[in-house]
Design a protein around this motif. Structure first.
Motif, mmCIF file in Angstrom:
data_model
loop_
_atom_site.group_PDB
_atom_site.id
_atom_site.type_symbol
_atom_site.label_atom_id
_atom_site.label_comp_id
_atom_site.label_asym_id
_atom_site.label_seq_id
_atom_site.Cartn_x
_atom_site.Cartn_y
_atom_site.Cartn_z
ATOM 1 N N ASN A 124 0.846 -1.187 0.000
ATOM 2 C CA ASN A 124 0.000 0.000 0.000
ATOM 3 C C ASN A 124 0.889 1.248 0.000
ATOM 4 O O ASN A 124 1.429 1.651 1.030
ATOM 5 C CB ASN A 124 -0.915 -0.014 1.245
ATOM 6 N N GLU A 125 1.066 1.868 -1.159
ATOM 7 C CA GLU A 125 1.977 3.001 -1.297
ATOM 8 C C GLU A 125 1.480 4.231 -0.538
ATOM 9 O O GLU A 125 2.284 4.991 0.009
ATOM 10 C CB GLU A 125 2.158 3.343 -2.784
ATOM 11 N N THR A 126 0.179 4.453 -0.521
ATOM 12 C CA THR A 126 -0.370 5.595 0.215
ATOM 13 C C THR A 126 -0.050 5.480 1.696
ATOM 14 O O THR A 126 0.346 6.458 2.349
ATOM 15 C CB THR A 126 -1.893 5.688 0.015
ATOM 16 N N LEU A 127 -0.191 4.275 2.229
ATOM 17 C CA LEU A 127 0.098 4.032 3.638
ATOM 18 C C LEU A 127 1.578 4.249 3.927
ATOM 19 O O LEU A 127 1.947 4.870 4.941
ATOM 20 C CB LEU A 127 -0.330 2.616 4.009
ATOM 21 N N LYS A 128 2.431 3.760 3.045
ATOM 22 C CA LYS A 128 3.873 3.953 3.211
ATOM 23 C C LYS A 128 4.228 5.431 3.233
ATOM 24 O O LYS A 128 5.035 5.882 4.064
ATOM 25 C CB LYS A 128 4.634 3.275 2.060
ATOM 26 N N GLU A 129 3.632 6.179 2.321
ATOM 27 C CA GLU A 129 3.918 7.609 2.239
ATOM 28 C C GLU A 129 3.491 8.323 3.521
ATOM 29 O O GLU A 129 4.226 9.178 4.048
ATOM 30 C CB GLU A 129 3.202 8.212 1.036
ATOM 31 N N ARG A 130 2.339 7.970 4.035
ATOM 32 C CA ARG A 130 1.855 8.614 5.263
ATOM 33 C C ARG A 130 2.755 8.281 6.449
ATOM 34 O O ARG A 130 3.057 9.154 7.275
ATOM 35 C CB ARG A 130 0.414 8.170 5.545
ATOM 36 N N ILE A 131 3.174 7.036 6.542
ATOM 37 C CA ILE A 131 4.074 6.626 7.626
ATOM 38 C C ILE A 131 5.385 7.400 7.551
ATOM 39 O O ILE A 131 5.901 7.893 8.564
ATOM 40 C CB ILE A 131 4.320 5.105 7.574
ATOM 41 N N ASN A 132 5.926 7.531 6.351
ATOM 42 C CA ASN A 132 7.188 8.260 6.182
ATOM 43 C C ASN A 132 7.040 9.744 6.508
ATOM 44 O O ASN A 132 7.960 10.368 7.037
ATOM 45 C CB ASN A 132 7.711 8.082 4.757
ATOM 46 N N ILE A 133 5.889 10.308 6.191
ATOM 47 C CA ILE A 133 5.647 11.723 6.523
ATOM 48 C C ILE A 133 5.656 11.918 8.038
ATOM 49 O O ILE A 133 6.299 12.842 8.560
ATOM 50 C CB ILE A 133 4.314 12.202 5.914
ATOM 51 N N ILE A 134 4.952 11.039 8.747
ATOM 52 C CA ILE A 134 4.893 11.153 10.210
ATOM 53 C C ILE A 134 6.278 10.948 10.817
ATOM 54 O O ILE A 134 6.697 11.682 11.728
ATOM 55 C CB ILE A 134 3.886 10.144 10.795
ATOM 56 N N LYS A 135 7.017 9.960 10.315
ATOM 57 C CA LYS A 135 8.363 9.716 10.826
ATOM 58 C C LYS A 135 9.272 10.904 10.540
ATOM 59 O O LYS A 135 10.162 11.224 11.340
ATOM 60 C CB LYS A 135 8.940 8.452 10.192
ATOM 61 N N GLY A 136 9.063 11.573 9.400
ATOM 62 C CA GLY A 136 9.858 12.743 9.073
ATOM 63 C C GLY A 136 9.547 13.932 9.960
ATOM 64 O O GLY A 136 10.427 14.752 10.245
ATOM 65 N N LYS A 137 8.298 14.032 10.408
ATOM 66 C CA LYS A 137 7.913 15.127 11.298
ATOM 67 C C LYS A 137 8.524 14.947 12.685
ATOM 68 O O LYS A 137 8.909 15.922 13.345
ATOM 69 C CB LYS A 137 6.387 15.190 11.425
ATOM 70 N N TYR A 138 8.584 13.700 13.135
ATOM 71 C CA TYR A 138 9.174 13.392 14.437
ATOM 72 C C TYR A 138 10.225 12.276 14.266
ATOM 73 O O TYR A 138 9.984 11.123 14.617
ATOM 74 C CB TYR A 138 8.104 12.943 15.439
#
Length: 208
Positions: free
Chosen positions: A183-197
């Motif tokens: 699920n690429e959308t899910l991966k992208e969201r996870i990476n965004i959150i990890k990038g924020k914190y």
């Protein structure tokens, strides 16, 4: 006088039974395997790597555990294990300044942080470094408990932001990813959150 033959016991069936019991116990017995702690080690730096930037003291949150299992935070405050997570959250989420430039972009304020924006505390989550120091006499259980609380601080912040941005916790997204790895959308969201914190925990060599 003729000798009488002594009757022998047929032990063949007993050997078969013993063999079957051995197989049974081998198949049904469970063995404990120590898997250790999952930790991602830093990559080996090339010889021509530039010098790392010098850290401001306010961007480092120092947690020290001595041989008596006492926990000292920032070199001046003794805390219990259940107090560490909240203090780490306050430090990471402070957002008192500008962050490191990402992909050539200008440093930006942390508009998702909900901290006090104390100028004496960390500037930005991508600058906030947690340094964990221990003694060789520190008990294994205490050290792992402190680690768990520090990692838990990042998880709590990521959960909060993910709920705000996507209506689902970061922890739940990780579980969903294990069920839908493509699920690429899910991966992208996870990476965004990890990038924020980003989780930046430095574990120093134990002191003697």
């Amino acid at each position: 006088m003729a000798k009488r033959d002594v009757p022998e016991i047929n032990a063949g069936s007993m050997a078969d039974i013993a063999f079957l019991l051995l197989i049974f116990f081998l198949v049904t017995t469970t063995m404990d395997v120590d898997t250790g702690i999952s930790r991602k080690l830093p990559e080996k730096q090339p010889p021509d790597a530039p010098e790392p930037p010098k850290l401001k003291e306010k961007n480092v949150f120092v947690v020290t555990v001595n041989r008596n299992n006492d926990i000292l935070v920032e070199g001046e405050t003794f805390m219990t294990i259940d107090q560490i997570r909240e203090e780490a959250i306050k430090f990471i989420d402070n957002g008192g300044g500008l962050g490191n430039p990402i992909d050539g972009a200008e440093p930006a304020e942390c508009d998702w942080c909900e901290g006090a924006k104390d100028p004496a505390s960390s500037d930005h989550p991508n600058k906030a470094v947690i340094s964990l120091e221990s003694d060789r006499g520190t008990s294994y259980g205490t050290y792992i408990s402190v680690q768990n609380e520090l990692v838990g601080a990042y998880t709590d912040l990521r959960d909060r932001l993910s709920e705000k941005m996507y209506g689902v916790s970061y922890t739940q997204m990780l579980k969903d990813q294990s069920n839908s790895p493509n699920n690429e959308t899910l991966k992208e969201r996870i990476n965004i959150i990890k990038g924020k914190y980003p989780q930046i925990i430095s574990e120093a060599e134990p002191t003697k």
